[in-house]
Motif scaffolding. Structure first.
Motif, PDB file in Angstrom:
ATOM      1  N   MET A 162     -28.654  -8.276 -43.636  1.00 36.36           N
ATOM      2  CA  MET A 162     -28.008  -9.442 -43.043  1.00 36.36           C
ATOM      3  C   MET A 162     -26.488  -9.358 -43.112  1.00 36.36           C
ATOM      4  SD  MET A 162     -30.653 -11.058 -42.085  1.00 36.36           S
ATOM      5  CE  MET A 162     -29.906 -12.613 -41.568  1.00 36.36           C
ATOM      6  N   PHE A 163     -25.974  -8.396 -43.848  1.00 36.31           N
ATOM      7  CA  PHE A 163     -24.536  -8.245 -44.057  1.00 36.31           C
ATOM      8  C   PHE A 163     -24.018  -7.260 -43.011  1.00 36.31           C
ATOM      9  CE2 PHE A 163     -20.742  -6.475 -46.027  1.00 36.31           C
ATOM     10  CZ  PHE A 163     -20.183  -7.551 -46.703  1.00 36.31           C
ATOM     11  N   GLY A 164     -23.285  -7.741 -42.037  1.00 32.63           N
ATOM     12  CA  GLY A 164     -22.842  -6.856 -40.964  1.00 32.63           C
ATOM     13  C   GLY A 164     -21.729  -7.452 -40.140  1.00 32.63           C
ATOM     14  N   VAL A 165     -21.434  -6.793 -39.030  1.00 32.87           N
ATOM     15  CA  VAL A 165     -20.367  -7.232 -38.124  1.00 32.87           C
ATOM     16  C   VAL A 165     -20.870  -7.118 -36.691  1.00 32.87           C
ATOM     17  CG1 VAL A 165     -18.455  -6.632 -39.669  1.00 32.87           C
ATOM     18  CG2 VAL A 165     -19.383  -4.893 -38.109  1.00 32.87           C
ATOM     19  N   PRO A 208     -23.191  -6.149 -29.583  1.00 33.63           N
ATOM     20  CA  PRO A 208     -23.308  -4.902 -30.354  1.00 33.63           C
ATOM     21  C   PRO A 208     -23.024  -5.188 -31.831  1.00 33.63           C
ATOM     22  CG  PRO A 208     -21.906  -4.606 -28.421  1.00 33.63           C
ATOM     23  CD  PRO A 208     -22.139  -6.075 -28.558  1.00 33.63           C
ATOM     24  N   SER A 209     -23.898  -4.746 -32.706  1.00 31.37           N
ATOM     25  CA  SER A 209     -23.729  -5.070 -34.121  1.00 31.37           C
ATOM     26  C   SER A 209     -24.095  -3.880 -34.990  1.00 31.37           C
ATOM     27  CB  SER A 209     -24.586  -6.274 -34.503  1.00 31.37           C
ATOM     28  OG  SER A 209     -25.961  -6.003 -34.311  1.00 31.37           O
ATOM     29  N   LEU A 210     -23.624  -3.930 -36.231  1.00 27.55           N
ATOM     30  CA  LEU A 210     -23.908  -2.899 -37.214  1.00 27.55           C
ATOM     31  C   LEU A 210     -24.063  -3.568 -38.574  1.00 27.55           C
ATOM     32  CD1 LEU A 210     -24.085   0.174 -37.926  1.00 27.55           C
ATOM     33  CD2 LEU A 210     -21.607   0.083 -38.339  1.00 27.55           C
ATOM     34  N   LYS A 228     -17.454   0.229 -37.156  1.00 29.42           N
ATOM     35  CA  LYS A 228     -17.302   0.966 -38.418  1.00 29.42           C
ATOM     36  C   LYS A 228     -16.106   0.456 -39.203  1.00 29.42           C
ATOM     37  CE  LYS A 228     -15.221   4.870 -38.368  1.00 29.42           C
ATOM     38  NZ  LYS A 228     -14.859   6.280 -38.084  1.00 29.42           N
ATOM     39  N   ILE A 229     -14.973   0.320 -38.540  1.00 29.01           N
ATOM     40  CA  ILE A 229     -13.748  -0.122 -39.229  1.00 29.01           C
ATOM     41  C   ILE A 229     -13.918  -1.540 -39.772  1.00 29.01           C
ATOM     42  CG2 ILE A 229     -11.326  -0.721 -38.869  1.00 29.01           C
ATOM     43  CD1 ILE A 229     -11.204   1.628 -36.859  1.00 29.01           C
ATOM     44  N   ASP A 230     -14.453  -2.432 -38.941  1.00 33.12           N
ATOM     45  CA  ASP A 230     -14.618  -3.830 -39.377  1.00 33.12           C
ATOM     46  C   ASP A 230     -15.612  -3.949 -40.528  1.00 33.12           C
ATOM     47  OD1 ASP A 230     -12.827  -4.530 -37.446  1.00 33.12           O
ATOM     48  OD2 ASP A 230     -14.299  -5.373 -36.046  1.00 33.12           O
ATOM     49  N   LEU A 231     -16.712  -3.184 -40.460  1.00 36.16           N
ATOM     50  CA  LEU A 231     -17.706  -3.252 -41.530  1.00 36.16           C
ATOM     51  C   LEU A 231     -17.139  -2.674 -42.829  1.00 36.16           C
ATOM     52  CD1 LEU A 231     -20.548  -3.952 -42.444  1.00 36.16           C
ATOM     53  CD2 LEU A 231     -21.301  -1.700 -41.651  1.00 36.16           C
TER      54      LEU A 231
END
Length: 812
Positions: A328-331, A352-354, A305-308
């Motif tokens: 496609m835009f994520g972390v 793990p990705s978001l 959450k913080i990185d995104l």
């Protein structure tokens, strides 16, 4: 900016020597501490302190943000209590270190303040939320005192504006654990502290009027609470000090960034983990998800959450986010291994990705301006942030357009979509706050520090709370007598005394009255604040004198006491916590759950004697639509019982079927049938499952067995059999069976709503309009004529003509 000139105006300093004070923002997720110093002849100075936090491996981390996390590590030789970042980092090693939430690892415990809840398996010095908070406070104060220029003289701790008396009292208890001197007047409300800090900053983006006042709404969205205050800021001329007064606050909302983290865990990460390891989500129990996977994945969810959010903010600043492909835009976070069911190999989670698309979807219910109600499951809470906002606006009696400025505060304001939603709601030019993330997260502690030094120097509080609504006494004829007017500064009266009012016993149907009803209502909407029966010490006749004494404390507790003038020692005393700023009643079901769970904690989970407690918990959780938690309670009940139970197995089958887990539902029903072959309900439920899954022949076979077993439930079984035959296109048999069913039903007064529903279904099947109309009329009657309590005829006192206005007595 000199706070004394800004807010103080002409004054005589209460002290002329060096003053040093400390102020703590005791947060759900993170806590911070600020120091303020005043040297005679110089303006006070204020700063947030960076705290050195030891880690488990011997290293340290220095930061202004101290996670409100406590861990107790113990081996055969030593024991250690870690507070802050050192404890938080252990969240990813809980299995290895044998850490268990509520036993030797504690986080988000601020939400348990004021509750009758203990951590029964924890050591005595950590078995309640206020004791955990005490360790956080002690750690912060000890760190702040190292190398200080002088010992601190005054301590302030902030609390949510909507905290009730019991929650505020637990905060005081937390401080006193380590002999930290803290009184009720030393608690400051978080939104007000944030506004004070903003008013003292150079980033202030709104102009106060030369005359009159500006209405500010402070939206403090932190890790665990969403707190909203509507505050009037007056600036009466260029040479007059600022004045700040509270108009309203929202109810207490346990809504914060942690709920968004939980949504990421359960909506994104656990499904991705299941896909990578090739198993179905239905294979996971509530215990797997809530007690094993969630603690392991929460840190990863927070990091994502913080990185995104950082990535999205950069994209917005470069005017690119509107054009990106959100899918496609994520972390991505580092790989992690999770364990369930004591599996030594574990489940690998390689990446793990978001994505922005997933995040935007998750945020929709949190940012909804139409549907504001809470949606709670056994895993997380989802509620719109606009629920507490509209609650506070309604209580202040204003619309969003009448807000001159909206201040955004709290760590969760760093979510770009939250800021954008607030700007859309209030207008971009009327919405603002700090730009720097650390300033946002430390504003409350810094604002409290300005308030503390102001009070220490001048001898008076910077902000005096007011009662945003009034409190009225309802008299015997239904009219109201105002006890406390809206906008009254608190405490009321201001000198710790009691307001007095002469009352008398009203005329009644009988000569003597032995009971009176004391009913207090809110001035604006007539909401009941107190509604109690006073059993008089002696029967009294009409006109007998009564003295009512009352007050409202600075902590917004209404206290009253009454007595017959002929019996002054027999006092009727009542207190109402935050009568006008109250927590939404969680409902009888939630209260029963909390009481029963506390009972089970105190007996360490209980024994076979507590099986019924677990079954009751299951039924109550099902009422709240928390089916998986209900099933977990039933599994525990069976484990405690240690032998079959047809009732528990049948209930388990019903809940599994509600979750569309037909395989486990069938297994549970068969187990119930096996345990009690004379009870037809499990057979009926299994036949219904077979019908709904198009296994019609098996449904008919099961129903025939059920019909033979129980004459009492024969009618619903025949009704279900008729629907099965109809779906098999055996119309003639279906109609014949339906007619048998209608004739087998008991009269309406003996049918519960479930049986009445099957009667209606059967009547529709055979197109018996007369029977259907009768059933619908019965249902309508039940809906519009519920059982009601008899009218209350208990008399209420009346106000005597010779009212004693503004007469006071010394506090008892």
């Amino acid at each position: 900016m000199d706070i004394l000139k800004t807010f103080g105006g002409p004054f005589v300093p209460a002290k002329n020597n060096l003053l040093r004070t400390l102020s703590i923002d005791l947060g759900t997720t993170n806590s911070t501490i600020a120091e303020s110093v005043c040297v005679p002849g110089y303006p006070p100075m204020c700063k947030v302190l960076k705290i050195t936090q030891p880690l488990e491996n011997g290293d340290t981390v220095t930061s202004a943000l101290v996670p409100s996390v406590v861990a107790f590590l113990e081996d055969e030789e030593n024991s250690t209590v870690l507070v802050g970042e050192g404890a938080k980092q252990l969240r990813c090693e809980m299995d290895t270190l044998e850490l268990v939430t509520g036993e030797n690892f504690f986080h988000d415990t601020k939400n348990d303040m004021g509750l009758n809840k203990t951590y029964a398996l924890a050591p005595a010095f950590l078995n309640h939320a206020h004791k955990v908070a005490g360790h956080v406070l002690s750690f912060l104060v000890e760190a702040a005192e190292q190398g200080a220029v002088a010992p601190y003289q005054v301590l302030t701790v902030t609390v949510p504006a909507s905290f009730q008396i019991n929650q505020r009292n637990d905060t005081l208890r937390a401080a006193r654990m380590d002999n930290l001197h803290l009184e009720a007047c030393d608690l400051m409300e978080e939104p007000t502290a944030a506004l004070v800090d903003f008013l003292m900053s150079d980033q202030r983006r709104f102009s106060l009027p030369r005359e009159g006042k500006a209405t500010c709404l402070v939206f403090d969205f932190g890790g665990g609470t969403c707190d909203v205050s509507v505050i009037a800021v007056s600036g009466n001329g260029p040479n007059r000090p600022l004045s700040v007064s509270e108009l309203s606050v929202s109810r207490y909302h346990r809504l914060g960034g942690g709920d968004i983290d939980a949504a990421i865990v359960h909506e994104v990460l656990i499904p991705a983990l299941a896909e990578e390891n090739v198993f179905d989500l239905s294979d996971l129990t509530w215990e797997n998800k809530k007690l094993e996977l969630e603690p392991r994945l929460l840190a990863t969810a927070e990091t994502l959450k913080i990185d995104l959010c950082r990535k999205i903010r950069r994209s917005i600043d470069q005017c690119e986010y509107a054009e990106v492909n959100q899918a496609m835009f994520g972390v991505t976070a580092p790989a992690i291994t999770c364990w369930i069911n004591n599996d030594e190999e574990g489940l690998d989670f390689s990446a793990p990705s978001l994505s922005a698309a997933q995040f935007e979807k998750l945020l929709e219910p949190f940012l909804d301006t139409d549907f504001l109600y809470a949606r709670e499951t056994e895993y997380r809470l989802t509620q719109s942030i606009f629920s507490p906002i509209e609650d506070a606006l309604d209580r202040a009696g204003i619309s969003p357009k009448e807000v001159d400025f909206c201040l955004l505060s709290g760590g969760s304001i760093l979510i770009p979509q939250v800021r954008a939603a607030m700007e859309s709601y209030f207008g971009k030019n009327k919405t603002g706050g700090f730009d720097d993330p650390e300033q946002i997260q430390t504003a409350v502690a810094r604002g409290a520090a300005w308030n503390t030094i102001f009070k220490a120097v001048t001898g008076r509080p910077l902000v005096r709370p007011v009662l945003h609504d009034g409190i009225d006494l309802e008299t015997n004829d239904g009219s109201r007598y105002p006890l406390v007017d809206p906008g009254t500064p608190l405490p009321f009266p201001s000198d710790d005394t009691w307001q007095r009012l002469d009352l008398e016993v009203p005329p009644a149907d009988r000569l003597l009255v032995d009971q009176l009803r004391i009913r207090l209502i809110s001035h604006t909407d007539g909401r009941h604040l107190l509604n109690e029966i006073w059993n008089l010490p002696t029967a009294a006749c009409a006109g007998a004198g009564i003295l009512l004494e009352y007050r409202v404390t600075a902590g917004k507790q209404f206290e009253c006491r009454a007595f017959l003038k002929s019996s002054p020692k027999a006092v009727f005393a009542q207190a109402v916590e935050n009568p006008l700023v109250n927590v939404v009643n969680p409902g009888a079901t939630r209260l029963k759950i909390e009481e029963t769970e506390e009972k089970l904690r105190l007996c360490f989970g209980g024994t076979e004697k507590n099986v019924d407690d677990y079954v009751n918990l299951a039924r109550w959780y099902e009422e709240l639509n928390q089916k998986e938690k209900a099933i977990h309670c039933l599994h525990t009940a069976l484990r405690k019982k240690n032998r079959p139970s047809s009732y528990i197995s049948n209930l388990m089958g019903i809940y599994y079927e509600d979750l569309k887990d037909h395989q486990r539902a069938e297994k549970a029903y068969l187990e119930a049938i096996k345990d009690d072959r004379d009870w037809s309900s499990p057979a009926f439920n299994l036949a219904l499952l077979y019908r709904n899954t198009k296994r019609h022949d098996e449904a008919l076979a099961m129903l025939d067995q059920a019909i033979e077993k129980d004459d009492e439930d024969r009618a619903p079984c025949l009704a279900l059999k008729a629907t099965v035959l109809n779906r098999m296109d055996r119309k003639s048999e279906a109609n014949e069976t339906a007619v048998q069913a209608l004739n087998a039903f008991s009269p309406f007064p003996k049918l519960d709503n479930w049986a009445l529903g099957w009667y209606e279904t059967t009547a529709r099947l055979v197109k018996d309009d007369k029977a259907l109309a009768a059933a619908e009329a019965e249902r309508k009657r039940r809906k519009h004529n519920p059982d009601t309590e008899p009218d209350d005829t208990t008399p209420r006192p009346v106000v005597k003509n010779n009212i004693i206005l503004f007469q006071r007595v010394n506090a008892a």
